[in-house]
Write a protein that holds these residues in place. Structure first.
Motif, mmCIF file in Angstrom:
data_model
loop_
_atom_site.group_PDB
_atom_site.id
_atom_site.type_symbol
_atom_site.label_atom_id
_atom_site.label_comp_id
_atom_site.label_asym_id
_atom_site.label_seq_id
_atom_site.Cartn_x
_atom_site.Cartn_y
_atom_site.Cartn_z
ATOM 1 N N ALA A 3 -5.410 -3.452 7.805
ATOM 2 C CA ALA A 3 -6.656 -4.176 8.076
ATOM 3 C C ALA A 3 -6.413 -5.679 8.185
ATOM 4 O O ALA A 3 -7.157 -6.380 8.859
ATOM 5 C CB ALA A 3 -7.679 -3.887 6.981
ATOM 6 N N GLN A 4 -5.365 -6.168 7.528
ATOM 7 C CA GLN A 4 -5.061 -7.594 7.553
ATOM 8 C C GLN A 4 -4.199 -7.999 8.745
ATOM 9 O O GLN A 4 -4.067 -9.169 9.046
ATOM 10 C CB GLN A 4 -4.362 -8.004 6.254
ATOM 11 N N THR A 5 -3.609 -7.021 9.417
ATOM 12 C CA THR A 5 -2.754 -7.290 10.562
ATOM 13 C C THR A 5 -3.619 -7.366 11.812
ATOM 14 O O THR A 5 -4.329 -6.415 12.122
ATOM 15 C CB THR A 5 -1.702 -6.169 10.737
ATOM 16 N N PRO A 6 -3.586 -8.490 12.526
ATOM 17 C CA PRO A 6 -4.419 -8.594 13.725
ATOM 18 C C PRO A 6 -3.945 -7.612 14.792
ATOM 19 O O PRO A 6 -2.746 -7.325 14.892
ATOM 20 C CB PRO A 6 -4.232 -10.047 14.177
ATOM 21 N N PRO A 7 -4.880 -7.092 15.582
ATOM 22 C CA PRO A 7 -4.476 -6.158 16.642
ATOM 23 C C PRO A 7 -3.647 -6.874 17.696
ATOM 24 O O PRO A 7 -3.785 -8.094 17.869
ATOM 25 C CB PRO A 7 -5.810 -5.674 17.215
ATOM 26 N N PRO B 97 -2.567 8.141 -3.835
ATOM 27 C CA PRO B 97 -3.693 7.444 -3.210
ATOM 28 C C PRO B 97 -3.508 5.925 -3.167
ATOM 29 O O PRO B 97 -3.969 5.272 -2.226
ATOM 30 C CB PRO B 97 -4.895 7.842 -4.069
ATOM 31 N N ASP B 98 -2.823 5.357 -4.147
ATOM 32 C CA ASP B 98 -2.623 3.911 -4.155
ATOM 33 C C ASP B 98 -1.743 3.450 -3.001
ATOM 34 O O ASP B 98 -1.956 2.372 -2.437
ATOM 35 C CB ASP B 98 -2.055 3.442 -5.493
ATOM 36 N N ALA B 99 -0.747 4.253 -2.623
ATOM 37 C CA ALA B 99 0.096 3.903 -1.476
ATOM 38 C C ALA B 99 -0.735 3.903 -0.196
ATOM 39 O O ALA B 99 -0.569 3.029 0.661
ATOM 40 C CB ALA B 99 1.265 4.880 -1.343
ATOM 41 N N VAL B 100 -1.652 4.863 -0.081
ATOM 42 C CA VAL B 100 -2.524 4.917 1.095
ATOM 43 C C VAL B 100 -3.443 3.701 1.111
ATOM 44 O O VAL B 100 -3.614 3.054 2.152
ATOM 45 C CB VAL B 100 -3.340 6.224 1.119
ATOM 46 N N ARG B 101 -4.023 3.380 -0.019
ATOM 47 C CA ARG B 101 -4.905 2.207 -0.104
ATOM 48 C C ARG B 101 -4.151 0.935 0.299
ATOM 49 O O ARG B 101 -4.666 0.098 1.046
ATOM 50 C CB ARG B 101 -5.463 2.071 -1.517
ATOM 51 N N THR B 102 -2.931 0.792 -0.196
ATOM 52 C CA THR B 102 -2.114 -0.381 0.131
ATOM 53 C C THR B 102 -1.844 -0.435 1.633
ATOM 54 O O THR B 102 -1.969 -1.493 2.258
ATOM 55 C CB THR B 102 -0.791 -0.349 -0.659
#
Length: 115
Positions: free
Chosen positions: A98-102, A87-92
């Protein structure tokens, strides 16, 4: 990111490509592994609402899976298996995405060269 995290991300990309029909089916062997969504969520000590929000599922879909009204298939099943194993790999990966702009697209009617 760890080597395991990279492998998991690559597996998720391949699962999505396969589901979209972008991969050659003969190159992949799909194993239908059942998943117990409630067990995965309980192992992570999360409420249905928190699990759904954190991993991007609708609450209704999660409830249907847990009540056995529906069964996760294809990429959803693969994603749940990855969540179960790491789960931590998925969270990362989700935080990173989410931090990468579209990607930007030119305004309608404009050519790429004029932008």
């Amino acid at each position: 990111m760890t080597a395991m995290g990279e492998k998991l991300l690559q597996s998720m990309r391949e699962a999505v490509a396969y589901a979209k029909g972008e991969a050659q089916p003969e190159d992949y062997r799909v194993h239908a592994v059942s998943v117990d969504v409630r067990e995965i969520r309980k192992k992570l000590k999360m409420t249905q609402k928190h699990f759904a929000q954190e991993f991007g599922f609708s609450l209704d879909t999660l409830r249907h899976w847990e009540q056995k009204r529906r069964t996760p298939e294809g990429p959803a099943r693969a994603y749940l298996l990855v969540i179960s194993q790491n789960p931590d790999a998925v969270r990362t990966a989700l935080r990173s995405a989410a931090q990468t702009p579209p990607p930007t697209t030119p305004p309608k009617g404009a050519s790429a060269a004029s932008v």
